[in-house]
Structure formats: C-alpha cells, structure tokens
Design an enzyme around this catalytic site. Sequence first.
Site, PDB file in Angstrom:
ATOM      1  CB  SER A 233     -26.918 -37.486 -38.063  1.00  0.00           C
ATOM      2  OG  SER A 233     -27.110 -37.860 -39.402  1.00  0.00           O
ATOM      3  CE  LYS A 234     -19.093 -42.008 -37.519  1.00  0.00           C
ATOM      4  NZ  LYS A 234     -18.951 -43.436 -37.632  1.00  0.00           N
ATOM      5  NE  ARG A 235     -29.342 -41.335 -41.832  1.00  0.00           N
ATOM      6  CZ  ARG A 235     -30.011 -40.504 -42.615  1.00  0.00           C
ATOM      7  NH1 ARG A 235     -29.874 -40.566 -43.909  1.00  0.00           N
ATOM      8  NH2 ARG A 235     -30.837 -39.612 -42.110  1.00  0.00           N
ATOM      9  NE  ARG A 237     -19.881 -36.108 -38.755  1.00  0.00           N
ATOM     10  CZ  ARG A 237     -20.425 -36.092 -37.539  1.00  0.00           C
ATOM     11  NH1 ARG A 237     -20.979 -34.988 -37.093  1.00  0.00           N
ATOM     12  NH2 ARG A 237     -20.432 -37.170 -36.787  1.00  0.00           N
ATOM     13  CB  SER A 238     -20.465 -40.377 -43.939  1.00  0.00           C
ATOM     14  OG  SER A 238     -21.670 -40.918 -43.483  1.00  0.00           O
TER      15      SER A 238
END
Length: 460
Positions: A233-235, A237-238
């Site tokens: 998820s973007k979370r 991933r970052s």
Amino acid sequence: MSEVRVRFAPSPTGVLHLGGARTALFNYLFARHTGGKFLLRIEDTDRERSTDESTQAIIDAMNWLGMHHDEEIVYQSKRIDAHREALDTLIAQKSVYKCYCTAEDRNKAREKAEAEGGSYIHRCDCRDMETEKEEAFVWRFRMPKEGETVFDDIVQGTITTANREIEDLVVARQDGSPLYNFVVVVDDAFQRVTHVVRGKDHLTNTPKQIQIYQALGLPVPKFAHLPLILGLSKRLRSAGVESYRDQGYLASGLNNYISRLGWSHGDQEIFTFAEIIEKFDLKDVNRSEGSLDMQKMEWVNQQHLQNCDGAMLAELVVPFLAKEGIVVNAADGKLLAAVETMRARAKTLVELAQNMKFYFVADDQLEFDEKARAKFYTETAVTYLQEMAENLAEVSEWTEEAISENVNTYIAQKGIKLKDVAQPSRVALVGRAAGPGLWETMAVLGKESSLKRLTQAKSE
Ligand code: GLU
C-alpha cells in the site's frame, strides 16, 4: 568465476523502504555467499532531490540490518570528471548526436505514434543533421537501427529486444550533466561490477545500457532483475526500514522475511542470517512476484524472538522498555528472567516490552485491566489472596518450587482449588488475567513485590 563484485546503488531521495532493502539484501547475500565484494554507490547526481539525511538514513538502515559494504562508498556526484570524459569519448566517436527537439516536438511525435497505434520511440532528423544549430540541445545516443540486443538474465531468462524498439535515449544535457542510463554504465564499469542485481522495474533500461557499454568498449556485466514486490500500500511503500525497527522487528526477522520475497530454499521458512548467506544463490530467485503479507512478517519475527539468545533479547528490549517509562539495565538478572517468561507471547519487541512492563513498575503503580479486576476481585478471592500472602511470607528460599508448594499446601488446607486463586492472583500480580505461569511470575517478581501486590488487592 572471477571475484563477484555487486553493488547497491540507491538514489538518496528518501528512506530505505522494503523494496530497496530487498535489492540491497540480495546483492549482499550473493556477495557473501560467493566470497565476493558488496559495494555501495550513492547515486546523488540529482542535486535537487538528493539529501545528506537520506544518504545517512540509508546507511543507518543497512547497518542495522547488518549489510556492511566493502570498500569506500562511491558518490556519483564526485565522479563528474569521469562522466565528462566518457561523454567526450562518445562525442568523438559520434555515438551521440545533438538533438534540438523541443518538448513540443516530442509531444507531437508521441501523439502521431499513438494515433498510428504504436508507442513512441524517439527518432528524429537531428540524428542525421549535417550542420549544427545555435539552439538548445541534449546529447542523444545513436542506437543501432538494425539487429537485436540480447542478454541472459539470471532471473528472467533470455531477454531479446529489437534495436529498432530502443529509443535514442538522452545520455547528457547540454551542460554535459549525465543522465541515469549513461552514468550507471560508467560507474558500474569503474567499480568493476560483475553482476547487476536490481529490481525488474529496470529491465527495459538494460538493453540501452548494454548498447552504451558496447559503444564505450567496456565489458558487459551479468544481470539479475528481481521480481517486483506487490501488495505494498502507499503507506507500506513509503515506510522505511527504521519504521519496522521502531515497531519492534528484529533485524534478523526482517532480513528473513524480505529474503523470502522472491527467493526460497525448499519449504524452509525460518533462517538465521548466516543460514541465508549459506543457502542463497541468485539462481534460486524466482520470477514470480512476491506479495507483502504483514501477518506473515509478524509470524516470522515471532519465530526470531523465540530463537534469539536471551542476553541479546534482553539488550534489544531495553530501549522499548524505556519508551514505556521503565529504565532497566540489560544485564539485570530480573530482566533476563522476565524475558524468558514473556518471549513466547510476543510478536515484536514493542509487544514484549508492553507485556513485561508489569514486572518493573512500582507495586502501587501497577495498571489494571478494570474488567478483570471487577470480575476476579470478589470478596472471597481477596481474602484468599491475603491469606496466601501471609503463608508465602514464611517461604525463605523464593523459588518457583517453594512458591508452588506453599500455595498448594494453603489451598489443600482451605479445601479450595487452584483455579479459585489463580486468576485473582494473576490480576493482583500482573494487572490482567493473562500472563505467564503463576509460580514463575512470582519468582521473577521477587518476594517483596509479590506479597505487596497480593495484599494490596481490595474487593470493589
Ligand atoms: N539509483 C537507481 C535506483 O535507485 C539504481 C538502479 C540500478 O541499480 O541500476 O533505482
């Protein structure tokens, strides 16, 4: 095989996320497995996006994971002269040409290609222009129009690309500042990299890079493109490696988990770092994409918490206890004993610290699960606890055995069952109805605290 030399080449524009850590890890494992070298190159030519903090964060994360690099770090930004020299070679042998196309020209060409149902591959008249213009330009690589570029990728198999499908890529700006596909070749050759191991997202760059190697007369390394990691998820991933460290993952657990994103060794799930190094081979990396699964990640970490050496686990949990307001020395005997009673139940160091905090808080500061207290602190139970404490006061040698003998004698005399006192005692000692065995809890807690906590129990 000559000595393996691999490199991890992050761009310092953010934290080291799991995908980057996996790339670094596979390079590291391959180097250590083969007795080769693991090099680190910081690709910081993009001065606007690169930061020293990011470089430091990447290095810290790698150190924490135990991926120590060999030789000195190469900073791409310090190699400008070498890049310029290589560009001059390409210019002199006419492997590059000045391209004057504007963004507008390119957009038009793109629209035309797409209208004709194809995809845009930059080819323009500048390539064959006889005279030079007094206009802004970039250096484009003169890609051969005929033939194919073929390479055997260790993971992806044979990759064949028709040269007419490869664009005349920009290798440098007008001021000579080089772009990725060019500079990566110059620097990999400089570092004598034998195997380029990186994410599959770079697969389409490789034929371009091979053409540049050939134009510069440099030996072409072997390539291994790792499967992508899905389910990020973007979370996630970052999120950087350090956020997993702060969530209480062990470096060995995280390494184990990310090593399995694309690599396997039979059915084995749990590996020490040394074992992964011993068993890892690029040949065993599979092509299928790996998926991030947080539950699996926790489970793997839990296994590492189980297997961790006790003294080391005590040391690892100290900073997490500090976050809970508990200051304790890593060599404290009580801490070592407490870790042993609690480690089986925790998935992370955060959980371990939270679960074992009760051992260290002041007796009158113990936090209670109010529901458990209301349920188990009946008038009768509280009386039992007082009597138990009075009896236990007689125990001279405070061991699990002596404690259990004393309590068993008491319940036998009273004509009650262990279950009549077990949960109320646990609430009194731990603050909640769940916890390790009663005898071990009291033994670790010590006589004074145990008696104090039992006697301070009051029915509501
Ligand atoms: N700096 C590039 C990246 O972070 C390196 C790619 C490569 O390994 O060639 O994606």
